[in-house]
Design an enzyme around this catalytic site. Structure first.
Site, PDB file in Angstrom:
ATOM      1  N   CYS A  33       9.781   9.311  16.557  1.00  8.29           N
ATOM      2  CA  CYS A  33       9.722  10.385  17.535  1.00  8.29           C
ATOM      3  C   CYS A  33      10.812  11.390  17.217  1.00  8.29           C
ATOM      4  CB  CYS A  33       9.924   9.840  18.954  1.00  8.29           C
ATOM      5  SG  CYS A  33       8.831   8.467  19.369  1.00  8.29           S
TER       6      CYS A  33
ATOM      7  N   ARG B 109       7.226  14.384  13.347  1.00 15.01           N
ATOM      8  CA  ARG B 109       7.714  13.026  13.560  1.00 15.01           C
ATOM      9  C   ARG B 109       6.943  12.292  14.639  1.00 15.01           C
ATOM     10  NH1 ARG B 109      13.358  12.900  11.374  1.00 15.01           N
ATOM     11  NH2 ARG B 109      13.625  10.898  12.388  1.00 15.01           N
TER      12      ARG B 109
ATOM     13  N   TRP C  62       5.535   9.587  19.168  1.00 16.74           N
ATOM     14  CA  TRP C  62       4.511   8.803  18.481  1.00 16.74           C
ATOM     15  C   TRP C  62       4.465   7.468  19.196  1.00 16.74           C
ATOM     16  CZ3 TRP C  62       4.283   4.151  15.759  1.00 16.74           C
ATOM     17  CH2 TRP C  62       3.128   3.952  14.982  1.00 16.74           C
TER      18      TRP C  62
ATOM     19  N   ASN D  48      13.867   7.011  20.873  1.00 17.14           N
ATOM     20  CA  ASN D  48      13.106   6.718  19.662  1.00 17.14           C
ATOM     21  C   ASN D  48      13.442   5.302  19.248  1.00 17.14           C
ATOM     22  OD1 ASN D  48      11.645   6.800  17.301  1.00 17.14           O
ATOM     23  ND2 ASN D  48      13.166   7.974  16.154  1.00 17.14           N
ATOM     24  N   GLY D  49      12.431   4.486  18.956  1.00 19.71           N
ATOM     25  CA  GLY D  49      12.683   3.116  18.534  1.00 19.71           C
ATOM     26  C   GLY D  49      11.898   2.135  19.375  1.00 19.71           C
TER      27      GLY D  49
ATOM     28  N   GLU E  73      -2.157   5.629  -4.878  1.00 20.15           N
ATOM     29  CA  GLU E  73      -1.653   6.791  -4.147  1.00 20.15           C
ATOM     30  C   GLU E  73      -2.788   7.750  -3.803  1.00 20.15           C
ATOM     31  OE1 GLU E  73       0.942   9.611  -2.395  1.00 20.15           O
ATOM     32  OE2 GLU E  73       0.976   7.444  -2.670  1.00 20.15           O
TER      33      GLU E  73
ATOM     34  N   LYS F 234      -3.988   8.859   0.013  1.00 19.34           N
ATOM     35  CA  LYS F 234      -4.076  10.253   0.468  1.00 19.34           C
ATOM     36  C   LYS F 234      -5.443  10.550   1.079  1.00 19.34           C
ATOM     37  CE  LYS F 234      -0.012  11.748  -0.313  1.00 19.34           C
ATOM     38  NZ  LYS F 234       0.481  10.410  -0.012  1.00 19.34           N
TER      39      LYS F 234
ATOM     40  N   GLU G 149      -5.487   9.009   4.509  1.00 18.13           N
ATOM     41  CA  GLU G 149      -4.596   9.693   5.442  1.00 18.13           C
ATOM     42  C   GLU G 149      -5.158  11.027   5.914  1.00 18.13           C
ATOM     43  OE1 GLU G 149       0.024   8.901   4.469  1.00 18.13           O
ATOM     44  OE2 GLU G 149      -1.101   9.756   2.798  1.00 18.13           O
TER      45      GLU G 149
ATOM     46  N   HIS H 282     -14.846  -8.311 -11.064  1.00 14.02           N
ATOM     47  CA  HIS H 282     -14.453  -9.527 -10.361  1.00 14.02           C
ATOM     48  C   HIS H 282     -14.694  -9.426  -8.860  1.00 14.02           C
ATOM     49  CE1 HIS H 282     -12.782 -11.239 -14.001  1.00 14.02           C
ATOM     50  NE2 HIS H 282     -12.118 -10.116 -14.219  1.00 14.02           N
TER      51      HIS H 282
ATOM     52  N   LYS I 209       5.582  11.289  10.301  1.00 18.32           N
ATOM     53  CA  LYS I 209       6.235  11.531   9.025  1.00 18.32           C
ATOM     54  C   LYS I 209       7.335  10.519   8.726  1.00 18.32           C
ATOM     55  CE  LYS I 209       7.188  13.977   5.317  1.00 18.32           C
ATOM     56  NZ  LYS I 209       6.256  13.979   4.188  1.00 18.32           N
TER      57      LYS I 209
END
Length: 605
Positions: free
Chosen positions: A2, A27, A74, A99-100, A478, A482, A485, A501, A600
């Site tokens: 946050c 954030r 968040w 925050n936390g 990666e 993306k 996301e 396989h 973020k």
């Protein structure tokens, strides 16, 4: 995960708080709010929309004050709802933003209910507000100090009492918090970026610190509640970094900033050696039998690429660990290990915890790679390398990733040079290649129109494969991350040889496969893997190099990045994957810079 902003001043601080929230919205953006000290009782405005909507509400109700705290959230505990939005009050006296995660909030809540407190939210933060209130006897600092001794978990908090005008108290444990100092005003924030233009003097708080702020005055107490002097740091920040310019989204802007970011990261690198790394010396590299790379998400993928560089260039065994898993299993530690935590923000909770765990196990040779010089991770490591990517606002990392790769290659090559596995001729060759990277990146980014055509096809699908081999398998990982996301398309990455396989069972004409196919020693084997996909009707989207002999045709689309760039080719191959995710997201009308459910800076475990 946050954003916190607070200010104590002699002027109306609400416009500054709103601007700070805008800069920190990446954030967390499930909800936001502001509270100000007012005669009688504090006032606040909260909403589950974005900061611009909150600003309109504040303008309509004429919210003003010279002391205020603000928050963009968040959600962890409690749904994204107005009642759960911060700031949170206790009996119209104590106002808190947090925050936390308070891990023991249930037992604390039961205790407070017995004392007569009624809970209005689903958050763990309300426990903080009521606990501070329960200890409050007219001294907010004392109440916060007594409260924090009862918390188990992580937190950054900012609080004020409506009976104490001109005073704000903050505290941190495992979550970032910085104090800003002006001539006649003081500030708190999760990130110094929120305060750019208001002050350039900052005090970075350490875990366990409690800070008392009054206009122009900051006093810090450590974990043992002793008054301490934390250094004041002068940090100049450019607001131009946060402007979109001619780009549609921050992600697009940051993708195209990568040539400059790499140039800046290499600006002072003329030769390999310990001098490249702050507070490092020859002993940092001479007494190394193993390298341990710690990171989460994109930073973990950078570590997976670098693992192969350390083994091929420096001839030293390397291990890339997911930081969130590292400290939860039995470990066999080699004391001659170089521990390399990697994080864009330098505040990633899991990576910080993994670093501290390694240090507690006696692994003291630590070298952090991050993009924020004064972050907790960079301060905690014995030596460090700051990438020069500049501010990255888009939640999905792009330029931070490629500059991490540059930094990790420099580290692998330096380790090889000191250990004698890299000749002076090889050093010269690698440095020349590194300094040619920005031009090569620009050439790849110029292929954007071709990537847009790919995105128009892939954006209509609901699933995709990403394939690579060797050092390019982490690049496939990666790329898949993306696409998930940004475009909300399910994507899985596989080492191409693993298709037969099991995963081939899912290949159909509706399953695109994005392939990283460099012109290297594994190309012929990779071509065979691609034929396995085509034989099942799968559609290939191939990122390759000049001369690889992979023509475009029925079921195969090819994008050439230029001449093969050797060990550094992963940096070039990831660029089209970034663009592909971006333009697929645009085609699906997703929230590019603020993808759903993500934030973020991941400052909770």
């Amino acid at each position: 995960m946050c954003g916190i902003v607070g200010a104590v001043s002699q002027r109306n601080v609400v416009p500054m708080l709103i601007e700070g929230l805008r800069r920190l919205e990446y954030r967390g953006y499930d909800s936001c709010g502001i509270a100000v000290h007012r005669t009688g009782k504090p006032r606040r405005a909260r909403c589950t929309a974005r900061v611009n909507s909150l600003a309109r509400t504040i303008s309509d109700i004429h919210l003003e004050g010279s002391l205020g705290i603000a928050h963009t959230r968040w959600a962890t505990h409690g749904a994204p709802a107005t009642m759960n939005a911060h700031p949170i009050f206790s009996r119209d006296l104590i106002a808190i933003v947090h925050n936390g995660i308070i891990e023991n909030h249930e037992s604390l809540k039961a205790m407070l209910v017995e004392q007569g407190y009624e809970f209005q939210t689903e958050t763990d933060t309300e426990v903080i507000a009521h606990l501070v209130h329960s200890f409050y006897d007219g001294d907010l600092l004392s109440a916060v100090m007594r409260s924090t001794h009862m918390f188990r978990g992580t937190y950054a908090i900012a609080a004020f009492s409506n009976s104490e005008p001109g005073r704000m108290v903050g505290a941190r444990e495992g979550s970032p918090l910085v104090a800003g100092i002006g001539e006649t005003e003081t500030f708190l924030a999760s990130d110094a970026l929120a305060l750019a233009g208001y002050t350039n003097r900052f005090v970075f708080l350490e875990d366990g610190d409690v800070v008392d702020l009054k206009p122009g005055q900051v006093t810090v107490w450590d974990r043992d509640r002793r008054s301490v002097e934390r250094p004041n740091r002068l940090i100049e920040q450019s607001l131009e970094d946060t402007s979109l310019g001619s780009f549609s989204h921050y992600m697009q802007k940051e993708i195209f900033e990568q040539p400059l970011a790499i140039t800046n990261t290499l600006a002072n690198v003329a030769s390999l050696g310990s001098s490249i790394f702050e507070d490092a010396d020859r002993s940092t590299f001479e007494n190394v039998d193993k390298v341990l790379l710690l990171g989460c998400g994109t930073s973990h993928h950078a570590g997976l690429v670098a693992r192969q560089w350390f083994e091929s260039v420096a001839r030293v065994p390397a291990q890339a660990e997911i930081a969130s898993e590292f400290r939860y299993r039995e470990q066999c530690h080699d004391p001659r290990t170089l521990v390399v935590p990697v994080s864009q923000s330098g505040e990633t909770a899991d990576t910080l915890a993994a670093l501290k765990y390694a240090q507690a196990m006696g692994l003291d040779n630590t070298l952090a790679i991050g993009n924020v010089a004064n972050s907790a991770m960079m301060r905690a490591a014995r030596s460090r390398f700051q990438t020069r990517a500049g501010v990255e606002i888009g939640v999905a990392s792009s330029k931070a990733f490629t500059t991490q790769l540059v930094a990790l290659f420099l580290l692998a090559a330096t380790l090889g040079r000191v250990r004698g596995t890299l000749s002076s001729q090889q050093e010269t060759s690698y440095l020349q290649q590194l300094h040619k990277l920005p031009v090569a990146c620009r050439a790849v980014l110029a292929k954007e129109p071709q990537v847009i055509a790919w995105a128009n096809e892939i954006s209509t699908r609901e699933s995709a494969f990403y394939l690579g081999r060797g050092v390019h398998f982490p690049i496939a990982m990666e790329g898949a991350l993306k696409l998930k996301e940004i475009a909300y398309i399910h994507a899985e990455a596989y080492a191409a040889g693993e298709l037969k396989h099991g995963p081939l069972a899912l290949v159909t004409p509706d399953t695109p496969a994005v392939v990283s196919a460099p012109n290297d020693a594994l190309l012929d084997k990779l071509k065979s893997n691609m034929q396995e996909v085509r034989a099942r009707g799968g559609q290939l989207f191939v990122i390759t190099d000049n001369g690889a002999g992979i023509p475009s045709g029925s079921g195969t689309r090819t994008l050439e990045t230029g001449a093969h760039f050797g060990l550094l080719s992963p940096i070039l191959h990831v660029l089209p994957m970034q663009l592909l995710a971006y333009h697929s997201g645009c085609a699906r009308h997703t929230d590019i810079d603020k993808p759903r459910n993500l934030a973020k800076s991941v400052t909770v475990e």
